[in-house]
Design a protein around this motif. Structure first.
Motif, mmCIF file in Angstrom:
data_model
loop_
_atom_site.group_PDB
_atom_site.id
_atom_site.type_symbol
_atom_site.label_atom_id
_atom_site.label_comp_id
_atom_site.label_asym_id
_atom_site.label_seq_id
_atom_site.Cartn_x
_atom_site.Cartn_y
_atom_site.Cartn_z
ATOM 1 N N VAL B 14 0.842 -1.204 0.000
ATOM 2 C CA VAL B 14 0.000 0.000 0.000
ATOM 3 C C VAL B 14 0.875 1.251 0.000
ATOM 4 N N ILE B 15 0.315 2.317 -0.563
ATOM 5 C CA ILE B 15 0.954 3.634 -0.474
ATOM 6 C C ILE B 15 -0.126 4.669 -0.163
ATOM 7 N N PRO B 16 0.268 5.793 0.443
ATOM 8 C CA PRO B 16 -0.723 6.849 0.672
ATOM 9 C C PRO B 16 -0.931 7.687 -0.581
ATOM 10 N N ILE B 17 -2.182 7.947 -0.916
ATOM 11 C CA ILE B 17 -2.508 8.841 -2.029
ATOM 12 C C ILE B 17 -3.608 9.783 -1.568
ATOM 13 N N GLU B 18 -3.782 10.875 -2.299
ATOM 14 C CA GLU B 18 -4.908 11.763 -2.041
ATOM 15 C C GLU B 18 -5.743 11.844 -3.310
ATOM 16 N N ILE B 19 -7.037 11.716 -3.148
ATOM 17 C CA ILE B 19 -7.965 11.870 -4.269
ATOM 18 C C ILE B 19 -8.812 13.093 -3.994
ATOM 19 N N ALA B 20 -8.917 13.971 -4.982
ATOM 20 C CA ALA B 20 -9.684 15.203 -4.796
ATOM 21 C C ALA B 20 -10.704 15.370 -5.912
ATOM 22 N N GLY B 21 -11.846 15.877 -5.510
ATOM 23 C CA GLY B 21 -12.906 16.199 -6.466
ATOM 24 C C GLY B 21 -13.306 17.647 -6.293
ATOM 25 N N PRO B 22 -14.434 18.038 -6.875
ATOM 26 C CA PRO B 22 -14.842 19.449 -6.827
ATOM 27 C C PRO B 22 -15.065 19.992 -5.420
ATOM 28 N N THR B 23 -15.436 19.149 -4.474
ATOM 29 C CA THR B 23 -15.763 19.682 -3.143
ATOM 30 C C THR B 23 -14.755 19.294 -2.065
#
Lengths: 96, 153
Positions: B14-23
């Motif tokens: 596993v690795i850390p990721i960030e997922i971002a959307g409009p809000t």
């Protein structure tokens, strides 16, 4: 169920897949499997237009450029699904 | 970019990721699945937190041969200091966050996976740095400590 940011009804992936598969089978499959085997096609389920590229994001980019509000069904030419995944589990997502 | 991942309690890398959307955005511990040919899969419930808008669907062939349709959405995904836009799959059946071969291709990352080390690196990284990272990984059983302490982004 609705999209959180639009309030519009959220599309059912099964409906999109049924419509998209129908369009692909009837209009594009035989031709695409001769010309674009292994590439990705994004099919607009309303206009029935198709956009082909080597990579999925490129096919979708072409499709969205032509129809920004379109609903697209993505296929990999010659494959059962657009993507493969080796497993599916039911653990909860780990939020850091 | 050189990222040290870790192993989750089941032994998956596993690795850390960030997922971002409009809000907004959210950080996840994402499982590296080299048997997954796509970019990122998250559970469909996450679209509420991220404000994602669906733009279509794609069929995914599962490990048992079944094919299921998943919605797709555009999102920004960050790993380390790099952010890329991509199409993520919103799964009704998987509650794991998975990253696949398209993720490695999009971020131009190579993966080294040993019994005790998970290392992702891009072409800007020197082989000497990669080798040092490998040597600094403790030997023994897989490191299953939470990524907050073992991950390096």
């Amino acid at each position: 169920m609705t999209d959180t940011n639009s309030g519009a009804p959220r599309a059912d992936p099964r409906d999109i897949a049924v419509k998209g598969s129908h369009i692909y089978q009837n209009r594009y499959r035989s031709d695409f499997e001769r010309r674009y085997l292994g590439q990705f096609a994004a099919i607009n389920i309303e206009t029935e237009d198709a956009y082909v590229a080597d990579a999925p994001e490129d096919a979708l980019k072409k499709a969205r450029a032509a129809s920004p509000a379109g609903i697209f069904f993505l296929v990999r030419v010659g494959s059962r699904g657009a993507f493969k995944v080796s497993r599916m589990s039911y653990a909860h997502p780990r939020i850091i | 970019m050189l990222i040290r991942g870790s192993f989750d309690p089941s032994g998956s890398p596993v690795i850390p990721i960030e997922i971002a959307g409009p809000t907004g955005g959210r950080c996840y511990e994402a499982t590296i699945d080299t048997g997954f040919t796509g970019f990122v899969v998250v559970n469909i419930g996450e679209m509420i937190h991220l404000g994602l808008k669906t733009g279509g669907a794609a069929e995914v062939t599962l490990g048992d041969g079944r094919t299921v349709p998943d919605l797709m959405a555009e999102a920004s995904v960050a790993v380390g200091a790099v952010t890329k836009a991509g199409t993520i799959l919103l799964s009704e059946t998987s509650n794991e966050v998975l990253i696949g071969l398209d993720f490695l291709r999009t971020f131009r990352l190579a993966l080294i996976l040993t019994a005790t080390a998970v290392i992702l690196y891009d072409e800007a990284e020197t082989l000497a740095a990669v080798f040092r990272a490998l040597l600094s990984t403790p030997l023994g059983t897989p490191n299953t400590a939470p990524s907050a302490t073992s991950g390096e982004v």
